[in-house]
Design an enzyme around this catalytic site. Structure first.
Site, PDB file in Angstrom:
ATOM      1  N   TYR A  51     -50.720  57.004 -67.037  1.00  0.00           N
ATOM      2  CA  TYR A  51     -50.530  58.466 -65.453  1.00  0.00           C
ATOM      3  C   TYR A  51     -51.415  57.698 -65.345  1.00  0.00           C
ATOM      4  O   TYR A  51     -52.459  58.726 -65.476  1.00  0.00           O
ATOM      5  CB  TYR A  51     -49.436  59.094 -65.616  1.00  0.00           C
ATOM      6  N   CYS A  52     -52.164  57.382 -64.794  1.00  0.00           N
ATOM      7  CA  CYS A  52     -52.906  56.542 -63.205  1.00  0.00           C
ATOM      8  C   CYS A  52     -53.144  57.417 -61.957  1.00  0.00           C
ATOM      9  O   CYS A  52     -52.647  56.662 -61.202  1.00  0.00           O
ATOM     10  CB  CYS A  52     -53.473  54.821 -62.961  1.00  0.00           C
ATOM     11  N   MET A  53     -53.578  58.368 -62.317  1.00  0.00           N
ATOM     12  CA  MET A  53     -53.613  59.170 -61.298  1.00  0.00           C
ATOM     13  C   MET A  53     -54.452  59.658 -60.234  1.00  0.00           C
ATOM     14  O   MET A  53     -55.645  59.318 -60.397  1.00  0.00           O
ATOM     15  CB  MET A  53     -53.726  61.015 -61.484  1.00  0.00           C
ATOM     16  N   HIS A  73     -49.931  55.320 -60.045  1.00  0.00           N
ATOM     17  CA  HIS A  73     -49.015  55.137 -60.557  1.00  0.00           C
ATOM     18  C   HIS A  73     -49.256  54.702 -62.130  1.00  0.00           C
ATOM     19  O   HIS A  73     -49.714  55.774 -62.733  1.00  0.00           O
ATOM     20  CB  HIS A  73     -49.412  53.101 -60.579  1.00  0.00           C
TER      21      HIS A  73
END
Length: 161
Positions: free
Chosen positions: A149-151, A135
């Site tokens: 950008y939290c991957m 997200h």
């Protein structure tokens, strides 16, 4: 009879708008260059990568491969090998997942609306496949655009420089 109809309509509404419905801007409306069945993805991806990318799951925070990775290199899609993020854009967010300020280049990721888990969030998918990566949030470093950008590490593979 009228109340039974009302209950049926309510059940239908809850079913259609429940957590299982992930995108109001549906990925089904998009066309992806790489399309595979779940069985085909299972052959390509590890079990955790399949759960995260295909089933749109989330790996545990702080207990994943790349949250504490400080090596120089690039992060590619676990599904396709497409370069997605650079270590140069990675930062410590404290969230427990690897976080980046931007993608490695325009067009490799797409942001769609995610309505799962009773929240509205911006979901990041791989443009070529439509598979879930994580997200994006507006609480990243302001001097670098303000995005986080939290991957999911499971959706990525790291290639050391």
């Amino acid at each position: 009879m009228k109340s039974l109809l009302s209950i049926a309509v309510l059940i239908l509404f809850v079913t259609v708008t429940s957590c299982g419905q992930t995108n109001s801007k549906s990925t089904k409306a998009l066309t992806f260059l790489v399309q595979k069945s779940e069985a085909e993805w299972r052959k390509v991806l590890s079990p955790i990568a399949f759960e995260v990318m295909v089933k749109r799951g989330t790996e545990p925070p702080f207990r994943n491969a790349y949250n504490d990775n400080h090596q120089k290199g690039i992060y590619v899609s676990a599904a396709t090998g497409e370069p997605l993020f650079s270590s140069e854009d990675k930062f410590e967010s404290g969230s427990g997942w690897p976080s980046f300020t931007k993608a490695i280049k325009a067009g490799v990721i797409t942001v769609v609306t995610d309505n799962s888990h009773g929240m509205v969030r911006d979901e990041v998918i791989e443009t070529k496949t439509g598979l879930h990566l994580g997200h994006v949030f507006d609480d990243g470093p302001k001097d670098k655009g303000g995005k986080r950008y939290c991957m999911n590490s499971a959706a990525l593979k790291f290639i050391k420089k």
